[in-house]
Write a protein that holds these residues in place. Structure first.
Motif, mmCIF file in Angstrom:
data_model
loop_
_atom_site.group_PDB
_atom_site.id
_atom_site.type_symbol
_atom_site.label_atom_id
_atom_site.label_comp_id
_atom_site.label_asym_id
_atom_site.label_seq_id
_atom_site.Cartn_x
_atom_site.Cartn_y
_atom_site.Cartn_z
ATOM 1 N N ALA A 184 -4.998 4.195 2.701
ATOM 2 C CA ALA A 184 -3.875 3.730 1.885
ATOM 3 C C ALA A 184 -4.461 2.920 0.732
ATOM 4 O O ALA A 184 -5.478 2.244 0.898
ATOM 5 C CB ALA A 184 -2.914 2.882 2.702
ATOM 6 N N MET A 185 -3.829 2.984 -0.421
ATOM 7 C CA MET A 185 -4.387 2.293 -1.585
ATOM 8 C C MET A 185 -3.343 1.468 -2.305
ATOM 9 O O MET A 185 -2.125 1.672 -2.162
ATOM 10 C CB MET A 185 -5.022 3.298 -2.555
ATOM 11 N N HIS A 186 -3.834 0.546 -3.107
ATOM 12 C CA HIS A 186 -3.015 -0.217 -4.047
ATOM 13 C C HIS A 186 -3.900 -0.493 -5.251
ATOM 14 O O HIS A 186 -5.036 -0.950 -5.112
ATOM 15 C CB HIS A 186 -2.536 -1.530 -3.443
ATOM 16 N N LEU A 187 -3.401 -0.179 -6.433
ATOM 17 C CA LEU A 187 -4.166 -0.322 -7.667
ATOM 18 C C LEU A 187 -3.501 -1.355 -8.569
ATOM 19 O O LEU A 187 -2.271 -1.428 -8.643
ATOM 20 C CB LEU A 187 -4.257 1.028 -8.395
ATOM 21 N N ALA A 188 -4.307 -2.143 -9.246
ATOM 22 C CA ALA A 188 -3.772 -3.176 -10.136
ATOM 23 C C ALA A 188 -4.744 -3.406 -11.287
ATOM 24 O O ALA A 188 -5.929 -3.040 -11.216
ATOM 25 C CB ALA A 188 -3.562 -4.484 -9.368
ATOM 26 N N PHE B 201 0.821 -1.202 0.000
ATOM 27 C CA PHE B 201 0.000 0.000 0.000
ATOM 28 C C PHE B 201 0.861 1.261 0.000
ATOM 29 O O PHE B 201 2.007 1.261 0.447
ATOM 30 C CB PHE B 201 -0.893 0.020 1.245
ATOM 31 N N PHE B 202 0.255 2.354 -0.482
ATOM 32 C CA PHE B 202 0.878 3.667 -0.378
ATOM 33 C C PHE B 202 -0.188 4.685 -0.004
ATOM 34 O O PHE B 202 -1.390 4.461 -0.189
ATOM 35 C CB PHE B 202 1.572 4.079 -1.691
ATOM 36 N N THR B 203 0.237 5.808 0.550
ATOM 37 C CA THR B 203 -0.674 6.891 0.911
ATOM 38 C C THR B 203 -0.302 8.137 0.125
ATOM 39 O O THR B 203 0.847 8.309 -0.290
ATOM 40 C CB THR B 203 -0.607 7.204 2.418
ATOM 41 N N ILE B 204 -1.288 9.007 -0.078
ATOM 42 C CA ILE B 204 -1.056 10.316 -0.693
ATOM 43 C C ILE B 204 -1.710 11.358 0.194
ATOM 44 O O ILE B 204 -2.941 11.385 0.335
ATOM 45 C CB ILE B 204 -1.637 10.405 -2.119
ATOM 46 N N ASP B 205 -0.902 12.198 0.793
ATOM 47 C CA ASP B 205 -1.377 13.203 1.744
ATOM 48 C C ASP B 205 -0.463 14.422 1.681
ATOM 49 O O ASP B 205 0.618 14.366 1.082
ATOM 50 C CB ASP B 205 -1.369 12.632 3.163
ATOM 51 N N PRO B 206 -0.867 15.532 2.318
ATOM 52 C CA PRO B 206 0.067 16.656 2.444
ATOM 53 C C PRO B 206 1.359 16.192 3.115
ATOM 54 O O PRO B 206 1.346 15.274 3.959
ATOM 55 C CB PRO B 206 -0.708 17.650 3.316
ATOM 56 N N PRO B 207 2.482 16.811 2.782
ATOM 57 C CA PRO B 207 3.780 16.293 3.246
ATOM 58 C C PRO B 207 3.941 16.242 4.757
ATOM 59 O O PRO B 207 4.663 15.384 5.270
ATOM 60 C CB PRO B 207 4.796 17.247 2.603
#
Length: 480
Positions: free
Chosen positions: A74-78, A60-66
């Motif tokens: 958290a997401m994972h795309l395939a 998984f990875f997250t995308i947020d303000p630094p």
């Protein structure tokens, strides 16, 4: 949705910072957590209720303000072998730490939501949980509600699975970094696919008549004793990331509706008067809004990098007021059940570290997915949750409005006596000499008093700034 996203840098000190501190006291904004709440949070952080299912093999990875540490998602795309896409979306499992009826639970009900103020946030949960054990920080094995949503080649949902799981994020990305990787062709597939799935979901949003507001963030900076506003316009990845959350909220709503018990986030269509006022704001900012063009179409045509468009996007959030949390049981689905901006049934379920109700909608979704009855502690709270959230949201909105007033007063305090172009966007019904003006530059909305002369609603008006003192006088104008 907030009207403005404001952040004050450390350089912006007195009098702005002093006024913002005074505002916290005036509004009785929650301060430090009580000792029993902190003690319970510390104990829970050391002994969470971890689920048996292990999904730590999914990167998984997250995308947020630094600078964010309270990471809910958290997401994972395939790609799916048979075509289309698979979205794994992990949501922090706050219920694994909070015991119903305990001190921590009671404090969360009292706060209801994390407050984001220009000079810092007021968290829903103690940092040992929200920025520690319960947060989906990279390398942290944490309990989560794991959504698996399969999409077809057009981005439409075809299957869903939801369960408790242990997850581990491997990367904390920020928006600029994620966008740079995607644009530069260096993003690995789990991130690169966001540039495919996000636009597909945006196209489906257009087809159903929904709208997402790309409201820029504003940063207040002090330079040589004066204040200036700087915008951070959302990047495409901001919108794509938001689409995954919206997708999950719509899927959760569908699950709850099918089960006959749940809580929806509802919003009625905007009243005509609110649309009329927004059209005046568009006119004030030189934005062409033909009558045959819908609100949603106009919003999609705007560029948040354009300062006039950015100001209008901030005002456009006024049409999203009136949202409510609507619980239902026994299959009695509320009517209307749709959220007007989403243009579909929808619920809040992806931010439980920052919003109380998401802990409950997560449990309701789990029960609906499994075909079981929701926990009693969830059912017993259904009637009072909307009131808890309304109280917390009311405080958040008031703090936001007052913060905007303080920041605008600070921005304009050195310009008292100057004249500005404006347009009258509102006139009080019983006092036609009192109203509201919108300045295109700087993008400020303020009260105007004409001392007995009726104000020309919808027309240009040259005004003079008469008051602007953060913490004392809101911005006030008079006809020049």
């Amino acid at each position: 949705m907030p009207r403005r996203h404001l952040h004050v840098t450390a350089a912006a000190d007195a009098p702005l910072s002093a006024a913002l501190r005074a505002l916290r006291t005036q509004l009785a904004v929650p301060d430090a957590f009580p000792p029993d709440v902190l003690a319970e949070a510390e104990a829970a952080a050391k002994a969470p209720r971890l689920p048996d299912y292990d999904a730590t093999d999914i990167p998984f990875f997250t995308i947020d303000p630094p600078t964010s540490k309270d990471l809910d998602q958290a997401m994972h795309l395939a790609r799916r072998p048979e075509g289309g896409y698979r979205v794994h979306y992990a949501i922090a499992d706050v219920a694994a730490f909070v015991t119903p009826g305990g001190a921590l639970d009671a404090e969360a009900h009292r706060r209801a939501t994390t407050l984001y103020l220009p000079d810092g946030k007021v968290p829903l949960h103690p940092a040992v949980l929200s920025e520690g054990a319960a947060s989906l920080l990279p390398g942290n094995t944490a309990p989560a509600l794991l959504w698996r949503i399969d999409l077809d080649a057009d981005g439409r949902q075809v299957a869903v699975d939801l369960r408790r799981a242990r997850v581990r994020s491997v990367a904390k990305l920020d928006y600029e970094g994620a966008q740079a990787q995607i644009d530069g062709g260096t993003a690995e597939e789990p991130l690169a696919l966001l540039a495919y799935i996000g636009p597909l979901r945006e196209q489906l949003e257009i087809e159903r008549g929904g709208v997402s507001l790309n409201v820029p963030e504003q940063e207040v900076v002090e330079t040589d004793g004066t204040y200036t506003l700087h915008y951070r316009a959302p990047l495409p990845v901001d919108g794509w990331n938001a689409q995954i959350s919206l997708l999950t909220g719509m899927v959760a709503a569908d699950l709850m509706i099918a089960a006959g018990t749940g809580i929806l986030r509802t919003l009625p269509p905007a009243p005509d008067g609110a649309v009329t006022r927004l059209r005046l704001s568009a006119k004030a900012l030189g934005i062409d809004w033909p009558h045959h063009v819908s609100y949603a179409e106009l919003i999609r045509s705007l560029d948040p990098n354009n300062s006039r468009h950015a100001a209008f996007l901030q005002e456009a959030t006024s049409l999203l007021r009136g949202s409510d949390y609507t619980p239902f049981t026994g299959g009695h689905i509320p009517s209307p059940a749709v959220h007007a901006a989403v243009a579909d049934e929808y619920t809040h379920c992806t931010a439980p570290l920052r919003r109380l109700i998401d802990r409950y909608t997560g449990e309701l979704s789990l029960a609906a997915s499994a075909g079981t009855a929701p926990p009693e502690w969830v059912l017993s709270a259904l009637d009072t949750l909307p009131q808890d959230m309304a109280k917390g949201t009311k405080l958040a909105n008031k703090a936001e409005r007052e913060s905007v007033d303080i920041v605008e007063a600070a921005l304009m305090s050195h310009r008292i006596g100057e004249t500005f172009d404006s347009i009258v966007i509102d006139v009080q019904e019983h006092e036609p000499d009192v109203g509201t003006v919108h300045l295109p530059d700087p993008a400020v909305v303020g009260r105007v008093e004409a001392d007995g002369a009726p104000l020309p609603l919808g027309d240009p008006l040259r005004v003079r700034l008469t008051k602007a003192d953060p913490g004392r006088d809101k911005v006030l104008f008079a006809p020049a």
